[in-house]
Design a protein around this motif. Structure first.
Motif, short mmCIF file in Angstrom:
data_model
loop_
_atom_site.label_atom_id
_atom_site.label_comp_id
_atom_site.label_asym_id
_atom_site.label_seq_id
_atom_site.Cartn_x
_atom_site.Cartn_y
_atom_site.Cartn_z
N ALA A 65 -0.94 8.62 8.49
CA ALA A 65 -1.19 9.77 8.31
C ALA A 65 0.01 10.57 8.27
CB ALA A 65 -2.22 10.88 9.34
N LEU A 66 0.98 10.20 9.16
CA LEU A 66 2.53 10.80 9.17
C LEU A 66 3.20 10.37 7.89
CD1 LEU A 66 3.35 10.67 12.97
CD2 LEU A 66 2.89 12.54 11.76
N PHE A 67 3.09 8.95 7.54
CA PHE A 67 3.77 8.61 6.48
C PHE A 67 3.46 9.46 5.37
CE2 PHE A 67 3.87 5.81 2.66
CZ PHE A 67 5.45 5.59 2.83
N ILE B 130 -5.50 6.60 2.43
CA ILE B 130 -6.61 6.41 3.50
C ILE B 130 -6.58 4.87 3.73
CG2 ILE B 130 -9.27 6.03 3.63
CD1 ILE B 130 -9.47 8.64 1.51
N GLY B 131 -6.15 4.04 2.92
CA GLY B 131 -5.85 2.53 3.22
C GLY B 131 -4.52 2.53 4.21
N LEU B 132 -3.81 3.15 4.17
CA LEU B 132 -2.68 3.31 5.15
C LEU B 132 -3.04 3.60 6.42
CD1 LEU B 132 0.25 4.77 3.21
CD2 LEU B 132 0.04 2.43 4.11
N THR C 262 0.91 -1.07 0.01
CA THR C 262 -0.01 0.05 0.06
C THR C 262 1.01 1.06 0.06
OG1 THR C 262 -1.65 -1.30 1.19
CG2 THR C 262 -1.91 1.15 1.34
N MET C 263 1.91 1.24 0.83
CA MET C 263 2.88 2.36 0.77
C MET C 263 3.46 2.57 -0.57
SD MET C 263 5.14 2.07 3.96
CE MET C 263 4.35 2.13 5.63
N THR D 106 -1.11 0.36 12.80
CA THR D 106 -1.86 0.04 14.07
C THR D 106 -2.41 1.28 14.63
OG1 THR D 106 -0.16 -1.59 14.62
CG2 THR D 106 -1.40 -0.54 16.33
N PRO D 107 -2.00 2.62 14.90
CA PRO D 107 -2.54 3.70 15.17
C PRO D 107 -2.80 4.34 13.71
CG PRO D 107 -0.21 3.88 16.19
CD PRO D 107 -0.55 2.57 15.61
#
Length: 138
Positions: free
Chosen positions: A67-69, A54-56, A21-22, A61-62
């Motif tokens: 979102a940070l990635f 959004i899938g990430l 996904t990334m 886990t959190p």
């Protein structure tokens, strides 16, 4: 919950779904912000990047790590594009149009560079036209 302590809750290695996904997000985002495709392709790539981003959030886990990635990736790619633009302006190569072929000095009475074959001559070649050079990227 602290984000850095949340990293301890992650598995020791990223799962294959997280990594893929990334990869999809990074690839789609790069295609969306560059001129590799036309307008429709860039919009589709932006939609794929949005869905992968959004899938990430769901796969990590959190969700804040996803979102940070995404935010870090967008910022890093933007910084790279901005620095590349700045360096090309500083070096004076920004306004030059890229060409694949060297400039040819043609006289006024020079024959045309590309001569098409007549329909009868194409039949001798199996119906194919003569090879041509690729179109310039710009």
């Amino acid at each position: 919950m602290n984000l850095f302590s949340a990293l301890d809750n992650q598995p020791p290695a990223l799962l294959s779904a997280q990594l893929s996904t990334m990869g999809v997000f990074l690839t789609a985002y790069l295609v969306a912000v560059t001129g590799l495709l036309g307008t429709r392709g860039r919009l589709r790539a932006a939609a794929v990047a949005l869905l992968a981003g959004i899938g990430l959030g769901f796969l990590l886990t959190p969700w804040t790590l996803g979102a940070l990635f995404v935010a870090g990736s967008v910022g890093a790619i933007g910084l790279f594009i901005g620095l590349s633009w700045l360096f090309s302006r500083a070096l004076g190569v920004h306004d030059q149009s890229p060409t694949l072929q060297p400039e040819l000095e043609l006289e006024e009475e020079a024959p045309p560079l590309m001569v098409t074959l007549a329909a009868g001559e194409r039949a001798d070649r199996g119906g194919f036209s003569p090879p041509t050079a690729p179109a310039p990227l710009g």
